[in-house]
Write a protein that holds these residues in place. Structure first.
Motif, mmCIF file in Angstrom:
data_model
loop_
_atom_site.group_PDB
_atom_site.id
_atom_site.type_symbol
_atom_site.label_atom_id
_atom_site.label_comp_id
_atom_site.label_asym_id
_atom_site.label_seq_id
_atom_site.Cartn_x
_atom_site.Cartn_y
_atom_site.Cartn_z
ATOM 1 N N GLU A 146 0.803 -1.227 0.000
ATOM 2 C CA GLU A 146 0.000 0.000 0.000
ATOM 3 C C GLU A 146 0.835 1.276 0.000
ATOM 4 O O GLU A 146 0.299 2.361 -0.228
ATOM 5 N N HIS A 147 2.128 1.167 0.228
ATOM 6 C CA HIS A 147 2.970 2.353 0.341
ATOM 7 C C HIS A 147 4.064 2.410 -0.728
ATOM 8 O O HIS A 147 4.908 3.302 -0.682
ATOM 9 N N THR A 148 4.022 1.519 -1.709
ATOM 10 C CA THR A 148 5.113 1.450 -2.688
ATOM 11 C C THR A 148 4.561 1.431 -4.104
ATOM 12 O O THR A 148 3.661 0.647 -4.418
ATOM 13 N N VAL A 149 5.106 2.313 -4.956
ATOM 14 C CA VAL A 149 4.762 2.341 -6.375
ATOM 15 C C VAL A 149 6.039 2.088 -7.158
ATOM 16 O O VAL A 149 7.068 2.732 -6.907
ATOM 17 N N VAL A 150 5.974 1.167 -8.116
ATOM 18 C CA VAL A 150 7.137 0.809 -8.930
ATOM 19 C C VAL A 150 6.797 1.047 -10.398
ATOM 20 O O VAL A 150 5.790 0.529 -10.907
ATOM 21 N N PHE A 151 7.637 1.828 -11.081
ATOM 22 C CA PHE A 151 7.463 2.108 -12.506
ATOM 23 C C PHE A 151 8.547 1.378 -13.294
ATOM 24 O O PHE A 151 9.737 1.506 -12.989
ATOM 25 N N ARG A 152 8.136 0.625 -14.315
ATOM 26 C CA ARG A 152 9.070 -0.111 -15.162
ATOM 27 C C ARG A 152 9.044 0.498 -16.565
ATOM 28 O O ARG A 152 7.978 0.601 -17.183
ATOM 29 N N LEU A 153 10.219 0.891 -17.058
ATOM 30 C CA LEU A 153 10.338 1.641 -18.299
ATOM 31 C C LEU A 153 10.881 0.786 -19.436
ATOM 32 O O LEU A 153 11.575 -0.207 -19.215
ATOM 33 N N LYS A 154 10.586 1.224 -20.654
ATOM 34 C CA LYS A 154 11.108 0.540 -21.840
ATOM 35 C C LYS A 154 12.610 0.728 -21.973
ATOM 36 O O LYS A 154 13.306 -0.126 -22.511
ATOM 37 N N GLU A 155 13.096 1.878 -21.501
ATOM 38 C CA GLU A 155 14.515 2.213 -21.624
ATOM 39 C C GLU A 155 14.886 3.126 -20.460
ATOM 40 O O GLU A 155 14.011 3.734 -19.837
ATOM 41 N N PRO A 156 16.166 3.248 -20.139
ATOM 42 C CA PRO A 156 16.560 4.097 -19.010
ATOM 43 C C PRO A 156 16.158 5.549 -19.230
ATOM 44 O O PRO A 156 16.220 6.068 -20.342
ATOM 45 N N PHE A 157 15.731 6.190 -18.141
ATOM 46 C CA PHE A 157 15.398 7.610 -18.204
ATOM 47 C C PHE A 157 15.827 8.243 -16.889
ATOM 48 O O PHE A 157 15.151 8.111 -15.873
ATOM 49 N N ALA A 158 16.967 8.956 -16.924
ATOM 50 C CA ALA A 158 17.571 9.480 -15.701
ATOM 51 C C ALA A 158 16.731 10.570 -15.065
ATOM 52 O O ALA A 158 16.807 10.795 -13.852
ATOM 53 N N GLY A 159 15.933 11.276 -15.841
ATOM 54 C CA GLY A 159 15.134 12.377 -15.313
ATOM 55 C C GLY A 159 13.729 11.978 -14.921
ATOM 56 O O GLY A 159 12.824 12.825 -14.949
ATOM 57 N N PHE A 160 13.523 10.738 -14.534
ATOM 58 C CA PHE A 160 12.161 10.268 -14.277
ATOM 59 C C PHE A 160 11.487 11.029 -13.129
ATOM 60 O O PHE A 160 10.257 11.159 -13.102
ATOM 61 N N ASP A 161 12.271 11.559 -12.189
ATOM 62 C CA ASP A 161 11.657 12.330 -11.104
ATOM 63 C C ASP A 161 10.876 13.525 -11.641
ATOM 64 O O ASP A 161 9.896 13.969 -11.019
ATOM 65 N N TYR A 162 11.296 14.074 -12.789
ATOM 66 C CA TYR A 162 10.533 15.175 -13.388
ATOM 67 C C TYR A 162 9.146 14.706 -13.821
ATOM 68 O O TYR A 162 8.164 15.447 -13.703
ATOM 69 N N LEU A 163 9.064 13.481 -14.318
ATOM 70 C CA LEU A 163 7.756 12.947 -14.692
ATOM 71 C C LEU A 163 6.904 12.683 -13.449
ATOM 72 O O LEU A 163 5.686 12.893 -13.454
ATOM 73 N N ALA A 164 7.557 12.255 -12.378
ATOM 74 C CA ALA A 164 6.828 12.001 -11.134
ATOM 75 C C ALA A 164 6.313 13.281 -10.505
ATOM 76 O O ALA A 164 5.444 13.232 -9.625
#
Length: 537
Positions: A146-164
């Motif tokens: 209930e406290h964890t979200v995991v995102f799996r990407l097609k390719e590495p994306f170092a700036g993913f925190d910007y999307l979050a």
């Protein structure tokens, strides 16, 4: 107090609580549903209602800094940046007192990016869809507890925190989703909840009694209530601010021209005025697949012959912005000052350099082309006329062709085949980043893989394998300095191709009401930071 004080610090710092903060706006929000909004002022304001996984603070250098918001920490990358894990803060609750869970975040991202999984017959929503682009699919969002979200990407994306940090990660409880009516009454996970919303007239926010100040590093929520008066004319907005009947113009795009002239001429009034960079750049694109502009020297002749001073004058002169020489504005990481096509100390053009480029193109007498501009945007239209006059000085005859804002990108200027068919070599344009990172600014306008048959933003049809490689390398580079150097390299390479001509780093002339406290500019949204504004004690 000095002119433009909020661009350089916090105006009227205060820890006083209470009172009602009053916004005013000419029209309405595009949508308060975090899946359906793409207006900057809504993204700024909606943070009072909802908490995305990641937010923004201000670093010691004054630049935006990613900070954990709903999440307890920034994302934890693994698998070389293909997997990102976020753990939610303990104790965050919706306005009805129920705990916010990882499943609420997963549902929010699904309904925004994969709506066909949630709503029969719905395939797109109105907000950004970056998650759809990078996730492996709907199954790419996992909630192991209930406290964890995991995102799996097609390719590495170092700036993913910007999307979050996008509004699309603001949690939405599935039990309360009333789509399409959810836009009128989204459920609050932030410090305020909707008390009353009369679309086009009025919005009133009251406190969310379950918000805990100690758990929120982004919002101060010092006022007791927030109101927004909607549907007010532009001149009336200015009058209300100056008369003390409102505190902040919600849109943040600046006062009316006649108000601007009056304020800037009055030393006393200037003390309540700010003149920040908005993060936008006004530019025009030169399509490298249209007529004589196929030759890079013809495109460079256009660049050198541009009268940037005249184009800026169309927007109101110096208060409207600074003369631009790069694609990346100063507010975006990766900006490095350079000037590939100097147009003289007065920014009116280098006609000798333009004539040399025309000779190299085998067009010493010049050539003909056409300029697309939106006639209903009078400043843009007048800037296009200024561009045409400047080009005519070296024999480049550029007819300005009128278009309207509606369908400009989906039906005409953003359709490469239309430009070629109608001989339109130049397109007036403006651009800003969805998030304050070089990738968020450059990718859509410079990546060959971003060229679309309609709705195209790579209007010059820039197709460079070197630029594509730089973008891909930057996307998976975690070192911030190295990443920024790559964005600067993309900027220089794109300017070398001469398919885009930036002419103004946009600024606005905005007024803050005399009661407003803790007023500072947000480089992320290009306006005041609505998460921290309060009232003077």
């Amino acid at each position: 107090m000095v002119f433009d004080a909020a661009s350089h610090g916090t105006v009227n710092p205060s820890d006083s609580t209470g009172g009602t903060l009053r916004f005013v706006r000419t029209d309405d929000f595009d949508s308060l549903d975090p899946a359906d909004t793409y207006y900057a002022y809504t993204w700024n304001f909606i943070r009072l209602l909802g908490r995305p996984l990641v937010g923004y603070g201000t670093g010691e250098d004054g630049r935006p800094q990613l900070v954990p918001d709903l999440a307890a920490s920034l994302g934890e990358p693994s698998d070389g940046g293909r997997t990102w894990t976020y753990r939610l803060r303990e104790g965050v609750r919706f306005e009805d007192g129920t705990p916010v869970t990882a499943q609420d975040v997963r549902y929010a991202v699904l309904r925004a990016n994969f709506p066909e999984e949630v709503y029969p017959g719905v395939v797109t929503r109105g907000g950004p869809a970056y998650f759809r682009q990078y996730l492996t699919g709907p199954e790419g969002i996992g909630t192991p507890d209930e406290h964890t979200v995991v995102f799996r990407l097609k390719e590495p994306f170092a700036g993913f925190d910007y999307l979050a940090a996008l509004p699309t990660t603001i949690p939405v409880p599935q039990r309360a989703d009333t789509y399409p009516e959810y836009r009128w009454r989204p459920v609050s996970s932030g410090p305020y909840r909707i008390g009353e919303y009369l679309p086009g007239e009025r919005l009133a926010l009251a406190r969310n009694p379950h918000w805990v100040r100690e758990s929120d590093p982004v919002r101060t929520a010092l006022p007791d209530a927030v109101t927004v008066r909607l549907g007010v004319s532009g001149p009336e907005v200015d009058r209300m601010l100056l008369a003390g009947e409102a505190d902040i113009d919600l849109a943040g795009v600046g006062v009316q021209p006649e108000t601007q002239d009056r304020l800037l001429a009055d030393p006393a009034a200037r003390e309540g005025v700010d003149n920040p960079h908005t993060g936008f750049v006004w530019l025009y694109c030169i399509n490298q697949n249209v007529g004589p502009l196929r030759d890079v020297h013809a495109r460079r002749a256009v660049q050198y012959a541009t009268d940037k001073a005249a184009m800026r004058a169309a927007y109101g002169g110096e208060p409207a912005g600074d003369i631009a020489t790069t694609l990346l504005p100063p507010t975006v990481p990766g900006h490095e000052s350079h000037d590939r096509y100097p147009v003289g100390p007065d920014a009116t053009g280098d006609l000798d350099a333009a004539r040399r480029e025309l000779a190299l193109a085998g067009l010493p007498e010049g050539f003909r082309t056409r300029i697309a501009a939106r006639e209903d945007r009078r400043k843009e239209w007048n800037a296009a006329l200024g561009l045409s006059r400047g080009l005519a000085r070296v024999g480049i005859e550029a007819e300005v062709v009128p278009f309207t804002s509606g369908g400009y990108f989906t039906e005409t200027a953003g359709v490469p085949a239309y430009l070629r068919e109608h001989g339109i070599g130049i397109v007036m344009f403006g651009w800003a980043a969805d998030f304050p990172d070089g990738f968020g600014y450059l990718q859509q306008i410079s990546d060959s893989r971003a060229i679309k048959e309609a709705g195209n933003q790579n209007l010059g049809e820039l197709a460079s394998s070197e630029i594509d490689t730089l973008l891909d390398t930057g996307a998976r580079t975690f070192d911030a300095q190295a990443r920024e150097a790559l964005w600067a390299a993309v900027d220089r390479e794109a300017m070398e191709a001469a398919v885009m001509c930036p002419y103004m780093y946009v600024k606005s002339v905005v007024v803050r009401g005399g009661r407003a406290a803790n007023v500072r500019m947000s480089q992320v949204y290009g306006m005041y930071d609505y998460a921290t504004i309060s009232l003077r004690g």
